[in-house]
Scaffold this motif. Sequence first.
Motif, short mmCIF file in Angstrom:
data_model
loop_
_atom_site.label_atom_id
_atom_site.label_comp_id
_atom_site.label_asym_id
_atom_site.label_seq_id
_atom_site.Cartn_x
_atom_site.Cartn_y
_atom_site.Cartn_z
N GLY A 58 0.76 -1.29 0.13
CA GLY A 58 -0.06 0.04 -0.05
C GLY A 58 0.87 1.12 0.04
O GLY A 58 0.27 2.45 0.31
N LEU A 59 1.99 1.13 -0.37
CA LEU A 59 2.89 2.43 -0.51
C LEU A 59 2.69 2.75 -1.96
O LEU A 59 2.75 2.10 -2.75
N THR A 60 2.82 4.13 -1.90
CA THR A 60 2.88 4.97 -3.35
C THR A 60 4.35 4.79 -4.05
O THR A 60 5.13 5.45 -3.57
N PRO A 61 4.68 4.00 -5.07
CA PRO A 61 6.09 4.13 -5.53
C PRO A 61 6.48 5.34 -6.06
O PRO A 61 5.50 5.86 -6.75
N VAL A 62 7.63 5.92 -6.08
CA VAL A 62 8.25 6.94 -6.91
C VAL A 62 9.24 6.49 -7.86
O VAL A 62 10.42 6.00 -7.20
N LEU A 63 9.08 6.09 -8.85
CA LEU A 63 10.00 5.21 -9.82
C LEU A 63 10.94 6.47 -10.44
O LEU A 63 10.68 7.16 -11.12
N GLU A 76 0.00 -3.35 -13.12
CA GLU A 76 -1.22 -3.60 -13.91
C GLU A 76 -1.44 -2.06 -14.60
O GLU A 76 -1.30 -1.15 -13.81
N PRO A 77 -1.70 -1.84 -15.94
CA PRO A 77 -2.01 -0.56 -16.21
C PRO A 77 -2.89 0.47 -15.43
O PRO A 77 -2.65 1.53 -15.26
N ALA A 78 -3.91 -0.31 -14.75
CA ALA A 78 -4.92 0.66 -14.04
C ALA A 78 -4.18 0.90 -12.54
O ALA A 78 -4.62 1.99 -12.16
N GLN A 79 -3.20 0.29 -12.21
CA GLN A 79 -2.40 0.63 -10.95
C GLN A 79 -1.44 1.93 -11.22
O GLN A 79 -1.25 2.66 -10.47
N VAL A 80 -0.97 2.24 -12.41
CA VAL A 80 0.11 3.11 -12.93
C VAL A 80 -0.58 4.58 -12.64
O VAL A 80 0.47 5.52 -12.21
N ALA A 81 -1.78 4.91 -12.69
CA ALA A 81 -2.17 6.15 -12.34
C ALA A 81 -2.12 6.45 -10.82
O ALA A 81 -1.87 7.78 -10.74
N GLY A 82 -1.72 5.53 -9.90
CA GLY A 82 -1.57 5.92 -8.57
C GLY A 82 -0.02 6.20 -8.29
O GLY A 82 0.32 6.47 -7.06
N PHE A 83 0.89 6.15 -9.30
CA PHE A 83 2.22 6.16 -9.04
C PHE A 83 2.82 7.55 -9.48
O PHE A 83 2.23 8.30 -9.85
N ILE A 84 4.20 7.65 -9.21
CA ILE A 84 4.96 9.02 -9.37
C ILE A 84 6.03 8.44 -9.97
O ILE A 84 6.52 7.32 -9.85
N VAL A 85 6.60 9.11 -11.05
CA VAL A 85 7.95 9.04 -11.82
C VAL A 85 8.88 10.22 -11.54
O VAL A 85 8.17 11.42 -11.15
N ALA A 86 10.01 9.89 -11.29
CA ALA A 86 10.90 11.12 -10.96
C ALA A 86 12.12 10.84 -12.11
O ALA A 86 12.56 9.76 -12.28
#
Length: 261
Positions: free
Chosen positions: A121-126, A156-166
């Motif tokens: 349940g952590l938001t990844p910051v990739l 899953e594609p649906a999960q990607v919206a909850g992520f952060i990219v750096a």
Amino acid sequence: MKHPIFAANWKLNHGPADADAFLRQFLAYYPRTQDRTVIFFPPALTLHAVHLALKDRTDIKVGVQNIHSEDYGAFTGENSAAIARGAGAKYALIGHSERRHIFGESDEQAGKKLAAAVRAGLTPVLCVGETLAQREAGDTVTVVIRQLRAGLSTAEPAQVAGFIVAYEPVWAIGTGKTATPSDATTVHLAIREELRTLAGERAEAVPILYGGSVNCGNAESLLAAPEVNGLLVGGASLDADSWSGIVRTWATMASPLERRR
Ligand code: PGA
């Protein structure tokens, strides 16, 4: 994007006592506001102290700098995503360039760690970014997109919206050299395009942060660049004065970020 993210990566700095002194000073400078998100990434042993010091400031979040890819077991010295979550983390840095280049973490490991973060349940910051040699060879976008695909391969594609990219060019980290706002935009646009390919319209919700020698003097121009949705800051986040200067650039900027997109 409704509001920018200001993320402080303390790396191997600030034990619990230093963090406490830092936060006392920073909180006095930084009143509660809803127009941006501030996240601290302290060392793992400091994380819980930061979480407790921020108990009355639910507007400020805490994240972990690194997690193990397994949830539990005989991995002496490691921390799991669930342990970080229990200590107060809401976010996890995944694939920071120091993990990749000093500790030899592969693209594949970044993907496994991202999956572990999501399980807990952590938001990844990739974090993605090219070295100087890769940049000089004209491979910046190829490298960044390869890291992005590998990091997200377990999601899953649906999960990607909850992520952060750096996006953090390795040659800009801790060197005093910063990508220009237009360099950052070029790479951020390529990241956004790839996210659209992976996740369709959901990709628009993913904040893309810029990191690498951000300071009070360049934060505003970087934040004003199209597709730069926030900043990931190392060295300049260690001092409460300089960090609050960076976080407050947002209040002094004339127009909302969403108008620039
Ligand atoms: P820096 O580090 O701001 O000191 O360049 C950024 C980072 O590594 O996240």
